[in-house]
Write a protein that holds these residues in place. Sequence first.
Motif, mmCIF file in Angstrom:
data_model
loop_
_atom_site.group_PDB
_atom_site.id
_atom_site.type_symbol
_atom_site.label_atom_id
_atom_site.label_comp_id
_atom_site.label_asym_id
_atom_site.label_seq_id
_atom_site.Cartn_x
_atom_site.Cartn_y
_atom_site.Cartn_z
ATOM 1 N N ASP A 1 34.227 47.483 42.764
ATOM 2 C CA ASP A 1 35.115 47.655 41.605
ATOM 3 C C ASP A 1 35.162 46.384 40.775
ATOM 4 O OD1 ASP A 1 37.667 49.420 40.563
ATOM 5 O OD2 ASP A 1 38.102 47.267 40.463
ATOM 6 N N HIS A 2 35.349 45.266 41.440
ATOM 7 C CA HIS A 2 35.291 43.979 40.755
ATOM 8 C C HIS A 2 34.978 42.877 41.759
ATOM 9 C CE1 HIS A 2 39.609 44.315 41.888
ATOM 10 N NE2 HIS A 2 39.574 43.006 42.040
ATOM 11 N N LEU A 3 34.748 41.713 41.212
ATOM 12 C CA LEU A 3 34.238 40.622 42.018
ATOM 13 C C LEU A 3 34.802 39.343 41.438
ATOM 14 C CD1 LEU A 3 30.720 40.600 43.113
ATOM 15 C CD2 LEU A 3 31.491 38.621 41.875
ATOM 16 N N VAL A 4 35.510 38.592 42.256
ATOM 17 C CA VAL A 4 36.298 37.478 41.732
ATOM 18 C C VAL A 4 35.688 36.147 42.137
ATOM 19 C CG1 VAL A 4 38.584 36.405 41.714
ATOM 20 C CG2 VAL A 4 38.369 38.893 41.834
ATOM 21 N N GLY A 5 35.583 35.236 41.171
ATOM 22 C CA GLY A 5 35.084 33.893 41.447
ATOM 23 C C GLY A 5 36.197 32.868 41.352
ATOM 24 N N GLN B 1 35.272 34.605 45.641
ATOM 25 C CA GLN B 1 36.459 34.645 46.482
ATOM 26 C C GLN B 1 36.652 36.015 47.132
ATOM 27 O OE1 GLN B 1 40.079 35.712 44.710
ATOM 28 N NE2 GLN B 1 41.290 34.123 45.724
ATOM 29 N N HIS B 2 36.552 37.071 46.337
ATOM 30 C CA HIS B 2 36.635 38.392 46.957
ATOM 31 C C HIS B 2 35.850 39.443 46.210
ATOM 32 C CE1 HIS B 2 40.308 39.115 44.324
ATOM 33 N NE2 HIS B 2 39.929 40.372 44.406
ATOM 34 N N LEU B 3 35.447 40.449 46.983
ATOM 35 C CA LEU B 3 34.819 41.646 46.452
ATOM 36 C C LEU B 3 35.829 42.757 46.607
ATOM 37 C CD1 LEU B 3 31.308 41.908 48.190
ATOM 38 C CD2 LEU B 3 31.752 41.415 45.803
ATOM 39 N N LEU C 1 44.810 46.616 48.957
ATOM 40 C CA LEU C 1 45.149 45.797 50.115
ATOM 41 C C LEU C 1 44.021 44.788 50.342
ATOM 42 C CD1 LEU C 1 47.327 45.268 52.179
ATOM 43 C CD2 LEU C 1 46.224 46.874 53.725
ATOM 44 N N PHE C 2 44.408 43.610 50.792
ATOM 45 C CA PHE C 2 43.472 42.499 50.942
ATOM 46 C C PHE C 2 43.256 42.199 52.413
ATOM 47 C CE2 PHE C 2 45.774 42.225 47.003
ATOM 48 C CZ PHE C 2 44.780 41.986 46.069
ATOM 49 N N THR C 3 41.996 42.014 52.784
ATOM 50 C CA THR C 3 41.724 41.631 54.169
ATOM 51 C C THR C 3 42.015 40.150 54.346
ATOM 52 O OG1 THR C 3 39.412 40.897 53.896
ATOM 53 C CG2 THR C 3 39.788 43.272 54.218
ATOM 54 N N PHE D 1 37.708 40.729 51.392
ATOM 55 C CA PHE D 1 37.546 41.985 50.656
ATOM 56 C C PHE D 1 38.911 42.488 50.188
ATOM 57 C CE2 PHE D 1 33.563 43.609 53.168
ATOM 58 C CZ PHE D 1 32.756 42.781 52.426
ATOM 59 N N GLU D 2 38.875 43.233 49.105
ATOM 60 C CA GLU D 2 40.037 44.010 48.666
ATOM 61 C C GLU D 2 39.607 45.480 48.713
ATOM 62 O OE1 GLU D 2 41.199 43.054 44.646
ATOM 63 O OE2 GLU D 2 42.411 44.868 44.424
ATOM 64 N N ILE D 3 40.484 46.340 49.200
ATOM 65 C CA ILE D 3 40.205 47.773 49.182
ATOM 66 C C ILE D 3 41.130 48.361 48.127
ATOM 67 C CG2 ILE D 3 40.064 49.878 50.567
ATOM 68 C CD1 ILE D 3 38.294 47.512 51.615
HETATM 69 FE FE FE2 Z 1 40.958 41.822 43.121
#
Ligand code: FE2
Length: 398
Positions: A193-197, A277-279, A352-354, A365-367
């Motif tokens: 969905d998105h990808l954060v740097g 940082q997260h996918l 929700l964030f792992t 990851f974020e779901i």
């Molecule tokens: Fe996010």
Amino acid sequence: MTTLAPAAKASSSTDPLLLIDVDHVRFYVGNAKQAAMYYAHCFGFAVEQVQDLTTGSRDSATYLLTQGNIRFLLTTGLSSQHAASHDVMLYGDGVKDVAFTVFDATKAYERAISNGAMSGQEPRTISDAHGSVTTATIRTYGRAQHTFVSRTGAYELTKIKEGGVFAPGFRKLEDLAINRYNREHPCGLKYVDHLVGNVELGKMNYWVKWYENVLEFTMFKHFDDKDISTEYSALMSKVMASGNNLIKMPINEPAEGKKKSQIEEYLDWHGNTPGVQHLALRTDDELHSIAELRRRNVEFLTLPDTYYELVWARVDKMLTEHGHKPVREDHEAVKKLGILVDADDEGYLLQLFTRPLQDRPTLFFEIICRRGSQSFGKGNFKALFEALEIEQGRRGNL
Ligand code: FE2
């Protein structure tokens, strides 16, 4: 052209930077064979194909993992000379490359270079009797990169999605027991969905401009814009999106706070180097996905129960104000699974964030499940940062 979730309408090839899909996300890891089993066991990925010594790859081993329209490549170096060995030594496991399928990787690369990109790898075509794959790479923040991929014949993305060989040099694995198990117990993850740097202090706007200039992205207008920085957030974030909104890439930088921010903690443990940082992985059914992932012992951030004393009033107020139906998921089930909810003028989302996916507090990851909302959960920031501070304290990183 087949429609590709999340539905870039690839009807024209006149724009060299038209992104058709996220071709794959490549991780550099310390031990790809073992990491593959972790992502399969915990997150339901199929371990599908391999490229290693048995296929003539002398310097690295790579596993292709798939789920829905998500493709991960896990790569490990087989000698100290390989770039993966170098990166893993400095940063631990993490995302190296977010690769985009395009019509013509050479043209996309040339356009990006003329837009000011630094080269990571010049265009290169690997082909065999069945087709070809052309790749070309540009560098982005830190050691991360973007590879453009164009495919022909048996290696077209539509064929890969049907189980075809990923690229010349890959070998399909026999159907593993874990793959059969995952088919019977799906986690329901569909696509990125998105990808954060995370970038360094003061560098957010530099990278915003970079995505505008080099990849011709635009700033994504959304609900979160108005109050992007609060006393609680200790980060600043701007969201960049590709022209067709196929991929959204928020960019964070640390902000002054009373305590060490999560972005600073990331940078501390990532060689003071920016990185992913997260996918965020998209599901159509947050409750099912989180229940299944919890059953598989995926660790998630825990929020205080008080979160649920306030959330429904906040979310329902926003939804009714903008003429939307209330949250349809069972409230008790949402609370029991510890899922976060947020709403904006377009609808709501569940997320929700792992906890970190490796021993270092870096990539997670974020779901996420969207019911109309196109934002990123701004309303949860305060509660989240408080939860994160508790976790950072446990790690001695405050
Ligand atoms: Fe996010």
